[in-house]
Design an enzyme around this catalytic site. Structure first.
Site, PDB file in Angstrom:
ATOM      1  N   TRP A 257       0.929  10.091  -2.528  1.00 35.73           N
ATOM      2  CA  TRP A 257       0.004  10.124  -1.387  1.00 35.73           C
ATOM      3  C   TRP A 257       0.715  10.300  -0.058  1.00 35.73           C
ATOM      4  O   TRP A 257       0.207  10.986   0.836  1.00 35.73           O
ATOM      5  CB  TRP A 257      -0.881   8.883  -1.394  1.00 35.73           C
ATOM      6  CG  TRP A 257      -1.915   8.990  -2.468  1.00 35.73           C
ATOM      7  CD1 TRP A 257      -2.008   8.265  -3.629  1.00 35.73           C
ATOM      8  CD2 TRP A 257      -2.990   9.942  -2.518  1.00 35.73           C
ATOM      9  NE1 TRP A 257      -3.069   8.697  -4.385  1.00 35.73           N
ATOM     10  CE2 TRP A 257      -3.692   9.726  -3.725  1.00 35.73           C
ATOM     11  CE3 TRP A 257      -3.422  10.950  -1.654  1.00 35.73           C
ATOM     12  CZ2 TRP A 257      -4.807  10.472  -4.094  1.00 35.73           C
ATOM     13  CZ3 TRP A 257      -4.529  11.706  -2.019  1.00 35.73           C
ATOM     14  CH2 TRP A 257      -5.213  11.466  -3.216  1.00 35.73           C
TER      15      TRP A 257
ATOM     16  N   ASP B  95      -0.887   3.730   6.053  1.00 38.07           N
ATOM     17  CA  ASP B  95      -1.955   3.965   5.093  1.00 38.07           C
ATOM     18  C   ASP B  95      -1.925   2.805   4.101  1.00 38.07           C
ATOM     19  O   ASP B  95      -1.043   2.720   3.256  1.00 38.07           O
ATOM     20  CB  ASP B  95      -1.719   5.304   4.392  1.00 38.07           C
ATOM     21  CG  ASP B  95      -2.751   5.602   3.303  1.00 38.07           C
ATOM     22  OD1 ASP B  95      -3.581   4.726   3.003  1.00 38.07           O
ATOM     23  OD2 ASP B  95      -2.702   6.720   2.747  1.00 38.07           O
TER      24      ASP B  95
ATOM     25  N   LYS C  10     -10.853   1.041  -3.321  1.00 39.62           N
ATOM     26  CA  LYS C  10      -9.859   0.309  -4.107  1.00 39.62           C
ATOM     27  C   LYS C  10     -10.202  -1.184  -4.103  1.00 39.62           C
ATOM     28  O   LYS C  10     -10.608  -1.738  -5.103  1.00 39.62           O
ATOM     29  CB  LYS C  10      -8.455   0.498  -3.517  1.00 39.62           C
ATOM     30  CG  LYS C  10      -8.057   1.940  -3.270  1.00 39.62           C
ATOM     31  CD  LYS C  10      -7.876   2.744  -4.532  1.00 39.62           C
ATOM     32  CE  LYS C  10      -7.292   4.110  -4.234  1.00 39.62           C
ATOM     33  NZ  LYS C  10      -7.169   4.960  -5.421  1.00 39.62           N
TER      34      LYS C  10
END
Length: 370
Positions: free
Chosen positions: A110, A180, A204
């Site tokens: 990511w 992030d 999540k």
């Protein structure tokens, strides 16, 4: 109103995202889809311009700041586009026209996705990359080559695909620190005051897909360009309290329920952290006690508390493991398509008994296939 009984398979959902939600929250959501208590309308049909929804946003902003121990120097936004939109929105505000490159860490899948989007806007410098080690570990402080005058430092706190997590805050305090935290947001307490901006898509730990939480210092965008599209301008979104356009009302409401659950049922982030650590200890123990049958991908000091990524001796055994696990009621254990293997995600909503059951299944599977 009679609610549909809880689905036991929800308790055994180890998916990397969307993740499992707490059963008490699911029951409230089920009721709200028919009629929100005190409102009488379905959550799917309540206006985003209503006083009720404005109160939802205001309470959720306050709940998140309180859980994180932040004051009113910070603003909370509820945006769309996931973390992917943040990959572009951030540099548009902080990197456009910059003479110095921003520092980015490339620690996995990511963080790698964020790099090309930032490079479309301005200069980017990779201050560390784990590509040479196959993203099996994270850097120590001495390995980081950080600039003291960078526009900002960007990194991912938890790499969901590789199962890597930073267990400390990186960088000095002179450079704006951007993180992030999509896959470990509100999973544990932290020194959040040291961050200039934190972003996390919800699917999540804190809700369903459709909303991204951004927490930033109010002074961060004072020098941002004045020609940004309103939808992509943090200042415009903040002035509108995230209701610049039609927001994802349903998703934001579920995040509100999660924030109440963390506060009232769990008892805050420190209590959530204790639960999450116990889950991770149990599952990593299953790896370490398997005499090499299960091999963890991440270096031991960089192991994620959220995502346990591991391999079996052969791809064929991994395929058999996933099939047998699914037949036994365990969902979402296949590794990310980019690296394969197995991944068990231990997000906030997953209960300890589910991890105990998985550890037992793993012991039985290894005993039968050695």
């Amino acid at each position: 109103m009679d609610l549909i009984p809880a689905n036991p398979l929800n308790r055994l959902n180890f998916s990397g995202g969307p993740g499992v939600l707490p059963e008490s929250v699911l029951q409230q959501v089920q009721e709200a889809i028919i009629a929100v208590p005190g409102v009488g309308l379905s959550i799917l049909g309540i206006s985003h311009r209503s006083d009720w929804f404005a109160a939802v946003v205001a309470e959720l902003e306050a709940n998140i700041l309180s859980l994180m121990g932040l004051d009113t120097n910070y603003r909370v936004l509820f945006l769309q586009g996931g973390a992917t939109q943040q990959f572009s929105m951030l540099p548009m505000s902080l990197l456009a026209g910059a003479e110095r490159p921003a520092d980015y860490l490339h620690t996995g899948y990511w963080s790698g996705k964020a790099l090309p989007e930032a490079r479309r806007v301005g200069p980017v410098r990779v201050a560390w990359s784990g590509e040479s080690c196959g993203f099996a570990q994270l850097p120590g402080d001495a390995e980081l080559d950080l600039q003291p005058d960078a526009p900002y430092l960007h990194y991912v706190s938890n790499e969901t695909v590789e199962g890597l997590q930073f267990h400390r805050v990186l960088g000095g305090d002179r450079v704006p620190r951007i993180c992030d935290m999509s896959s470990d947001f509100l999973s544990a307490p932290g020194d959040f005051k040291r961050f200039s901006l934190i972003y996390a898509h919800a699917q999540k730990n804190i809700g369903p897909a459709g909303v991204t939480v951004v927490v930033h210092r109010k002074d961060l965008f004072a020098a941002a360009p004045d020609n940004l599209p309103g939808f992509l301008d943090y200042r415009a979104q903040g002035a509108a309290h995230s209701i610049l356009n039609t927001p994802p009302v349903f998703a934001i409401y579920v995040v509100l329920l999660i924030s109440r659950w963390l506060r009232d049922e769990i008892g805050g982030l420190a209590a959530m952290d204790r639960i999450n650590r116990r889950k991770a200890e149990l599952l990593y123990g299953a790896l370490d006690d398997s005499d090499g049958f299960y091999h963890g991908r991440a270096a031991s000091g960089d192991r994620s508390l959220m995502n346990v990524a591991f391999n079996l001796p052969t791809p064929a055994l991994e395929h058999e493991f996933v099939s047998a696990a699914l037949a036994a009621g365990f969902s979402g254990l296949a590794g990310h398509r980019s690296i394969g293997g197995i991944r068990a995600s231990l997000y906030n909503g997953l209960q300890l008994p589910a991890v105990e059951q998985l550890a037992g299944f793993m012991a039985d599977f290894s005993a039968a296939h050695r």
